[in-house]
Design a protein around this motif. Structure first.
Motif, short mmCIF file in Angstrom:
data_model
loop_
_atom_site.label_atom_id
_atom_site.label_comp_id
_atom_site.label_asym_id
_atom_site.label_seq_id
_atom_site.Cartn_x
_atom_site.Cartn_y
_atom_site.Cartn_z
N SER A 113 0.92 -1.23 -0.04
CA SER A 113 0.11 -0.22 -0.02
C SER A 113 0.94 1.01 0.05
O SER A 113 1.95 1.28 0.40
CB SER A 113 -1.00 0.07 1.19
OG SER A 113 -0.15 -0.01 2.45
N LYS A 114 0.39 2.45 -0.56
CA LYS A 114 1.50 3.51 -0.57
C LYS A 114 0.60 4.38 0.51
O LYS A 114 -0.67 4.58 0.57
CB LYS A 114 0.83 4.16 -2.00
CG LYS A 114 1.67 3.29 -3.05
CD LYS A 114 1.64 3.99 -4.39
CE LYS A 114 2.22 3.03 -5.43
NZ LYS A 114 2.20 3.56 -6.87
N GLY A 115 1.51 5.24 1.17
CA GLY A 115 1.22 6.09 2.31
C GLY A 115 2.16 6.14 3.03
O GLY A 115 3.13 5.37 3.29
N PHE A 116 1.86 6.82 4.30
CA PHE A 116 2.53 6.79 5.56
C PHE A 116 2.41 5.91 6.52
O PHE A 116 1.14 5.72 7.10
CB PHE A 116 2.80 8.03 6.07
CG PHE A 116 3.46 8.97 5.09
CD1 PHE A 116 4.47 9.27 5.08
CD2 PHE A 116 2.76 10.03 4.16
CE1 PHE A 116 5.33 10.16 4.11
CE2 PHE A 116 3.14 11.02 3.30
CZ PHE A 116 4.29 10.76 3.09
N THR A 117 3.14 5.43 7.40
CA THR A 117 2.82 4.52 8.56
C THR A 117 2.49 5.39 9.68
O THR A 117 2.57 6.87 9.55
CB THR A 117 3.89 3.60 9.08
OG1 THR A 117 4.86 4.39 9.46
CG2 THR A 117 4.18 2.80 8.02
#
Length: 160
Positions: A3-7
């Motif tokens: 998945s693309k994004g920030f943790t």
């Protein structure tokens, strides 16, 4: 599956860094102390304007509003408590002695000084250098009337 994004941890770290930057940078941009001193000087200016108008009104009633100050007989009015205030074209002289009779201010936080020629009075923060010009920072300045039907100049210069 990627998945693309920030943790969540990455977002928290960014928020903490922004918080630290804001805490260190904000005091440089927000100078509340200088604003408070300037506001106090605005109040002193308002007191001087009110006292000046009171003195001028009494000078008109007495008929001395067109008389310049001249030694040895200075034109004067009497205010509450039998206090004599000397005038110049109906307005207070530019001396600290006359203004100390007319207004109250915090003498621990602010000082008052007349110019060497007694045409101006400065109110400034105690501990600051004594003002020598109406363009100095963090002062109230009163310049006496220059002639009949001419108001004195009362101004405030902001604190830094």
């Amino acid at each position: 599956m990627k998945s693309k994004g920030f943790t969540l941890i990455e977002l928290i770290v960014v928020i903490v860094i922004l918080g630290i930057l804001a805490a260190t940078a904000a005091p440089k941009f927000i100078n509340l102390e200088a604003d408070a001193h300037t506001a106090t000087l605005q109040a002193v200016k308002a007191s001087m304007e009110g006292a000046s108008a009171l003195v001028y009104g009494k000078a008109i009633v007495k008929g001395i509003h067109n008389e310049p100050s001249s030694f040895p007989a200075l034109p004067s009015i009497t205010i509450a408590g039998g206090v004599t205030v000397y005038t110049h074209y109906g307005y207070p002289l530019g001396t600290d002695t006359e203004w100390k009779k007319l207004i109250d201010y915090d003498t621990d936080a602010f000082s008052m000084q007349k110019s060497t020629d007694s045409t101006r009075v400065y109110v400034y923060r105690t501990g600051d250098p004594v003002p020598t010009s109406t363009s100095d920072a963090c002062i109230v300045h009163y310049t006496r009337s220059t002639g009949a039907n001419t108001k004195p100049i009362i101004g405030v210069n902001k604190c830094n």
